[in-house]
Write a protein that holds these residues in place. Structure first.
Motif, short mmCIF file in Angstrom:
data_model
loop_
_atom_site.label_atom_id
_atom_site.label_comp_id
_atom_site.label_asym_id
_atom_site.label_seq_id
_atom_site.Cartn_x
_atom_site.Cartn_y
_atom_site.Cartn_z
N PHE A 138 -5.70 -9.77 1.47
CA PHE A 138 -4.92 -9.22 2.35
C PHE A 138 -5.90 -8.14 2.85
O PHE A 138 -6.22 -7.46 2.25
N THR A 139 -4.96 -8.26 4.20
CA THR A 139 -6.71 -6.88 5.31
C THR A 139 -4.87 -6.24 5.82
O THR A 139 -4.06 -6.50 6.10
N VAL A 144 1.05 -1.00 0.17
CA VAL A 144 0.01 -0.01 -0.01
C VAL A 144 1.20 1.10 0.02
O VAL A 144 1.80 1.31 0.78
N ALA A 145 0.54 1.79 -1.50
CA ALA A 145 1.37 3.38 -1.51
C ALA A 145 0.55 4.78 -1.34
O ALA A 145 -0.28 4.46 -2.43
N GLU A 146 1.15 5.20 -0.52
CA GLU A 146 0.57 6.79 -0.03
C GLU A 146 0.86 7.64 -1.80
O GLU A 146 1.28 7.19 -3.23
N ALA A 147 -0.22 8.85 -1.97
CA ALA A 147 0.12 9.13 -3.46
C ALA A 147 1.84 9.83 -3.67
O ALA A 147 1.34 9.97 -5.11
N VAL A 184 -3.35 0.35 -3.74
CA VAL A 184 -2.95 -1.13 -3.30
C VAL A 184 -1.95 -1.49 -4.66
O VAL A 184 -3.08 -1.46 -5.77
N ILE A 185 -1.06 -1.97 -4.12
CA ILE A 185 -0.52 -3.31 -5.59
C ILE A 185 -0.34 -4.44 -5.06
O ILE A 185 0.27 -4.68 -4.16
N PHE A 186 -0.55 -4.88 -6.11
CA PHE A 186 -1.03 -6.89 -6.29
C PHE A 186 -0.09 -6.62 -6.57
O PHE A 186 0.35 -6.51 -8.13
N ASP A 187 1.22 -7.25 -6.89
CA ASP A 187 2.69 -7.37 -7.56
C ASP A 187 2.65 -9.23 -7.34
O ASP A 187 3.61 -9.82 -6.71
N LEU A 218 4.11 2.41 2.59
CA LEU A 218 3.21 2.33 3.64
C LEU A 218 3.33 0.96 4.21
O LEU A 218 3.64 0.78 5.80
N ILE A 219 2.66 -0.22 3.61
CA ILE A 219 2.28 -0.90 4.20
C ILE A 219 3.17 -2.07 3.05
O ILE A 219 2.55 -2.14 2.22
#
Length: 75
Positions: free
Chosen positions: A45-46, A26-29, A56-59, A34-35
């Protein structure tokens, strides 16, 4: 959006296979992560919902990355 300050993302692949173990972030703008974590055995994923704009990035590797803006995540 779980409505309790947390977000749960569900993942999978077009062939129906599990996304368990896939890297999530999870990334900020501005792009700062961040997570970080991974999809669990149920391909979920919670995380705690960040303040402000986030993505939110699914990689799952090259050609298998998906970015979802927080503004598109709803209950």
């Amino acid at each position: 959006d779980n409505g309790d300050g947390t977000i749960t993302c569900e993942g999978g692949f077009s062939d129906g296979s599990s996304a368990a173990g896939v890297k999530m972030s999870v990334a900020e703008a501005g792009g700062k992560v961040l997570i970080e974590g991974k999809m669990n055995e149920d391909s979920e994923f919670t995380f705690k919902k960040p303040e402000g704009n986030y993505t939110v990035i699914f990689d799952a590797g090259p050609g298998h990355a998906v970015k979802v803006p927080g503004s598109e995540i709803t209950e």
